[in-house]
Structure formats: structure tokens, C-alpha cells
Design a protein around this motif. Structure first.
Motif, mmCIF file in Angstrom:
data_model
loop_
_atom_site.group_PDB
_atom_site.id
_atom_site.type_symbol
_atom_site.label_atom_id
_atom_site.label_comp_id
_atom_site.label_asym_id
_atom_site.label_seq_id
_atom_site.Cartn_x
_atom_site.Cartn_y
_atom_site.Cartn_z
ATOM 1 N N ILE A 1 9.915 6.071 1.753
ATOM 2 C CA ILE A 1 9.882 7.519 1.943
ATOM 3 C C ILE A 1 10.604 7.929 3.227
ATOM 4 C CG2 ILE A 1 8.413 9.550 2.204
ATOM 5 C CD1 ILE A 1 8.195 8.319 -0.554
ATOM 6 N N LYS A 2 10.260 7.301 4.334
ATOM 7 C CA LYS A 2 10.879 7.676 5.606
ATOM 8 C C LYS A 2 12.393 7.427 5.622
ATOM 9 C CE LYS A 2 6.901 7.496 8.725
ATOM 10 N NZ LYS A 2 6.313 6.875 9.940
ATOM 11 N N PRO A 3 12.879 6.258 5.217
ATOM 12 C CA PRO A 3 14.336 6.064 5.212
ATOM 13 C C PRO A 3 15.065 7.052 4.300
ATOM 14 C CG PRO A 3 13.226 3.948 5.077
ATOM 15 C CD PRO A 3 12.161 4.993 4.909
ATOM 16 N N GLN A 4 14.450 7.388 3.162
ATOM 17 C CA GLN A 4 15.122 8.278 2.207
ATOM 18 C C GLN A 4 15.114 9.741 2.636
ATOM 19 O OE1 GLN A 4 13.591 7.707 -1.761
ATOM 20 N NE2 GLN A 4 14.166 5.552 -1.830
ATOM 21 N N THR A 5 14.214 10.104 3.558
ATOM 22 C CA THR A 5 14.109 11.514 3.960
ATOM 23 C C THR A 5 14.462 11.738 5.430
ATOM 24 O OG1 THR A 5 11.732 11.256 4.439
ATOM 25 C CG2 THR A 5 12.343 11.991 2.218
ATOM 26 N N GLN A 6 14.858 10.687 6.124
ATOM 27 C CA GLN A 6 15.137 10.791 7.563
ATOM 28 C C GLN A 6 16.207 11.834 7.855
ATOM 29 O OE1 GLN A 6 13.551 8.781 10.160
ATOM 30 N NE2 GLN A 6 14.411 10.518 11.274
ATOM 31 N N GLN A 7 17.266 11.824 7.084
ATOM 32 C CA GLN A 7 18.384 12.723 7.358
ATOM 33 C C GLN A 7 18.045 14.167 7.028
ATOM 34 O OE1 GLN A 7 22.083 11.488 5.606
ATOM 35 N NE2 GLN A 7 23.251 13.197 6.466
ATOM 36 N N SER A 8 17.379 14.395 5.913
ATOM 37 C CA SER A 8 17.079 15.769 5.489
ATOM 38 C C SER A 8 15.921 16.383 6.262
ATOM 39 C CB SER A 8 16.763 15.800 3.991
ATOM 40 O OG SER A 8 15.511 15.168 3.726
ATOM 41 N N GLY A 9 14.958 15.550 6.684
ATOM 42 C CA GLY A 9 13.764 16.067 7.333
ATOM 43 C C GLY A 9 12.795 16.726 6.375
ATOM 44 N N LEU A 10 13.059 16.603 5.086
ATOM 45 C CA LEU A 10 12.193 17.192 4.065
ATOM 46 C C LEU A 10 11.120 16.197 3.644
ATOM 47 C CD1 LEU A 10 14.953 18.716 1.736
ATOM 48 C CD2 LEU A 10 13.593 19.941 3.451
ATOM 49 N N THR B 1 0.828 -1.195 0.000
ATOM 50 C CA THR B 1 0.000 0.000 0.000
ATOM 51 C C THR B 1 0.869 1.253 0.000
ATOM 52 O OG1 THR B 1 -0.066 0.178 2.406
ATOM 53 C CG2 THR B 1 -1.739 -1.233 1.357
ATOM 54 N N ALA B 2 0.209 2.403 -0.177
ATOM 55 C CA ALA B 2 0.918 3.676 -0.051
ATOM 56 C C ALA B 2 1.535 3.799 1.333
ATOM 57 C CB ALA B 2 -0.053 4.826 -0.313
ATOM 58 N N ARG B 3 0.837 3.292 2.334
ATOM 59 C CA ARG B 3 1.358 3.315 3.705
ATOM 60 C C ARG B 3 2.663 2.512 3.808
ATOM 61 N NH1 ARG B 3 -1.834 4.942 7.637
ATOM 62 N NH2 ARG B 3 -3.719 4.461 6.438
ATOM 63 N N ASP B 4 2.709 1.357 3.145
ATOM 64 C CA ASP B 4 3.929 0.548 3.138
ATOM 65 C C ASP B 4 5.077 1.285 2.457
ATOM 66 O OD1 ASP B 4 2.682 -1.717 4.353
ATOM 67 O OD2 ASP B 4 1.857 -2.303 2.400
ATOM 68 N N VAL B 5 4.772 1.996 1.394
ATOM 69 C CA VAL B 5 5.802 2.749 0.665
ATOM 70 C C VAL B 5 6.378 3.849 1.545
ATOM 71 C CG1 VAL B 5 6.229 4.262 -1.326
ATOM 72 C CG2 VAL B 5 4.797 2.222 -1.589
ATOM 73 N N VAL B 6 5.518 4.517 2.300
ATOM 74 C CA VAL B 6 5.994 5.561 3.213
ATOM 75 C C VAL B 6 6.936 4.972 4.255
ATOM 76 C CG1 VAL B 6 5.288 7.152 5.043
ATOM 77 C CG2 VAL B 6 4.050 7.134 2.882
ATOM 78 N N GLU B 7 6.532 3.879 4.875
ATOM 79 C CA GLU B 7 7.325 3.293 5.948
ATOM 80 C C GLU B 7 8.660 2.735 5.451
ATOM 81 O OE1 GLU B 7 6.819 3.401 9.223
ATOM 82 O OE2 GLU B 7 5.018 4.606 8.813
ATOM 83 N N ALA C 1 4.280 14.849 -0.534
ATOM 84 C CA ALA C 1 4.389 16.306 -0.397
ATOM 85 C C ALA C 1 4.549 16.755 1.049
ATOM 86 C CB ALA C 1 3.165 16.983 -1.012
ATOM 87 N N ASN C 2 4.016 15.993 2.004
ATOM 88 C CA ASN C 2 4.160 16.328 3.418
ATOM 89 C C ASN C 2 5.368 15.603 4.006
ATOM 90 O OD1 ASN C 2 1.873 17.987 3.575
ATOM 91 N ND2 ASN C 2 0.523 16.240 3.977
ATOM 92 N N PRO C 3 6.084 16.233 4.952
ATOM 93 C CA PRO C 3 7.218 15.541 5.591
ATOM 94 C C PRO C 3 6.720 14.363 6.419
ATOM 95 C CG PRO C 3 6.740 17.617 6.717
ATOM 96 C CD PRO C 3 5.883 17.593 5.483
ATOM 97 N N GLN C 4 7.382 13.245 6.287
ATOM 98 C CA GLN C 4 6.927 12.029 6.960
ATOM 99 C C GLN C 4 7.778 11.639 8.167
ATOM 100 O OE1 GLN C 4 4.093 10.707 6.282
ATOM 101 N NE2 GLN C 4 3.688 11.902 4.439
ATOM 102 N N THR C 5 8.863 12.387 8.423
ATOM 103 C CA THR C 5 9.754 12.011 9.528
ATOM 104 C C THR C 5 9.751 13.033 10.655
ATOM 105 O OG1 THR C 5 11.659 13.082 8.448
ATOM 106 C CG2 THR C 5 11.279 10.743 7.975
#
Length: 246
Positions: free
Chosen positions: A35-44, A26-32, A96-100
Motif C-alpha cells: 500500500i505505501k509504495p503504491q501510494t507514496q507518490q500520489s499521497g492518496l 498480516t494486513a500491517r505487512d500489506v500496508v508496509e 480507505a485512509n491515506p497511509q503515507t
């Protein structure tokens, strides 16, 4: 852009076997898992990380996180024209929204004033609201749809409100699967003002706004969106027209 979402879909296809989420995450699985691992450091947000200068949204996409990500991408690709593939901005909440961000910071961004939330600001800038209807995982053996999510109800209401106040005529395009009237009747108890939010603060803030609106008109709009044939425009100057899917 659709080009960037396509590349994300390619990553999903490569990595989904390691997630334990089945063949159609699901989209939820993709975020977890991406998306989250790829944006954890930037916070974007993922979208801002891909486009540091930002992109003005052309299409605002409303959808449900519990849909199969593959179905979401397929429906959206059927709508985006080749000339828009690499350039037109697509606003989708989970990229579009920050996930971390910590929960308290994210709540300030989203809920302090729903009219100033990223959802409302992006709708103000967009040329149309694009509704993705897909199969969702049943809950308690009952059918569900995207309008079991209160944020999706808010987005439909806000698009309608913009048109009523003559600020902007916002077409609403419907994509994805078709629902029967029987399916919609089964889903009605959990839709509209009875829809849910993951966070109770979100729910309280949104209900304070839409409880004072014409709820009958809102229910009619939601029903029109769900009953419309895929590829149909249900609001705005092209209301009733069928558009060709790619």
C-alpha cells in the motif's frame, strides 16, 4: 470493491515471499510492503487511487491489523454476493485512509474530532457494520481479538449510538472464526475501555467520548459480537438471523 481487494490479494500472493513476513503476512505487512509504495507518490489512500471519483460505501468493515490478510479476504469473500462483487463499496481502514501522510497530518484527519473522522463518516453512509473475527498473533502469551483495538471499540459504540438516536438502524454482521466463551474470558482484560491505540492522542480522544456512554451496554455488545456464530446478525432489524455465506 471486492473485485479490487481480490486483485490486491493476488499481488500479495505473488510478492509476499520477498517480505520476510512468512507465508501468511498480516494486513500491517500489506500496508508496509504494497500500500505505501503504491501510494507514496500520489499521497492518496489506496482505495481513492483505485477509484478517483470515489465509491459510496455499502459495507463498513471492522477488523484487526494483526490478522492474516489471507484470512481477512477469505472471510469477506464469504459474505459479498456475486452481484455486489464489482460494484458495492467496501470501507476498510487500511485501504480507505491515506497511509503515507506525515503523522501530524494523519492525526488531524483521524482524531481532531472522532465524530468527523473517516471512520464515523463512512459508518454514516454504510448499510451495515461487518465484523471480521480472525486469529491474531498472541501478545505476552495471551489471546487477543479485534476489540483490543480502541478504534474497533469506537466503531461498535458508534454503530450502536446511531441506532439509539434513531438516526439509522445499522445491522452488525459477524464473519470469520468462532470464539469460545473461555477464549473471550481470557481476552476481556484487554478489551473495551482497556483496549489500546498505536497513538496515545487517538486513545485520549476516543476515551473522552465513550467514557460518558453506557459502558455496560457497550461491553454487552462487544461480547455479543464475539460470541455470535459466524454468519449471524447481532444488531438491527435482522438481529438473531443467520445469513448464508457464499
Amino acid at each position: 470493491t471486492m473485485e479490487q481487494l481480490d486483485k490486491l490479494a493476488e499481488q500479495v500472493n505473488v510478492e509476499k515471499g520477498n517480505w520476510g513476513a512468512g507465508d501468511k503476512p498480516t494486513a500491517r505487512d500489506v500496508v508496509e510492503n504494497l500500500i505505501k509504495p503504491q501510494t507514496q507518490q500520489s499521497g492518496l489512500s489506496w482505495a481513492l487511487q483505485q477509484n478517483p471519483a470515489g465509491i459510496r460505501p455499502k459495507w463498513f468493515v471492522t477488523h484487526a491489523w494483526d490478522e492474516a490478510f489471507e484470512d481477512f479476504i477469505h472471510a469477506l469473500k464469504s459474505f459479498i454476493l456475486p452481484e455486489d462483487y464489482a460494484s458495492a463499496g467496501i470501507w476498510v481502514c487500511f485501504v480507505a485512509n491515506p497511509q503515507t501522510w506525515p503523522e501530524d497530518q494523519l492525526q488531524k484527519l483521524l482524531v481532531s474530532n472522532p465524530f468527523q473522522s473517516p471512520f464515523a463518516l463512512a459508518l454514516n453512509e454504510s448499510s451495515a457494520l461487518v465484523v471480521i473475527r480472525t486469529h491474531l498473533k498472541p501478545e505476552n502469551n495471551k489471546n487477543r481479538c479485534l476489540y483490543s483495538r480502541l478504534w474497533c471499540v469506537f466503531e461498535a459504540w458508534y454503530a450502536q449510538d446511531l441506532a439509539k438516536k434513531n438516526k439509522k438502524e445499522l445491522p452488525i454482521f459477524v464473519l470469520g472464526r468462532n470464539y469460545s466463551r473461555h477464549e473471550i474470558t481470557e481476552m476481556e482484560p484487554g478489551m473495551g475501555l482497556n483496549a489500546s491505540c498505536t497513538d496515545e492522542n487517538d486513545k485520549e480522544s476516543i476515551l473522552q467520548i465513550i467514557n460518558n456512554c453506557d459502558t455496560e451496554a457497550l461491553d454487552l455488545l462487544v461480547t455479543d459480537i464475539l460470541l455470535a456464530e459466524s454468519g449471524r446478525c447481532v444488531a438491527g432489524r435482522w438481529r438473531g438471523m443467520h445469513f448464508s455465506l457464499v
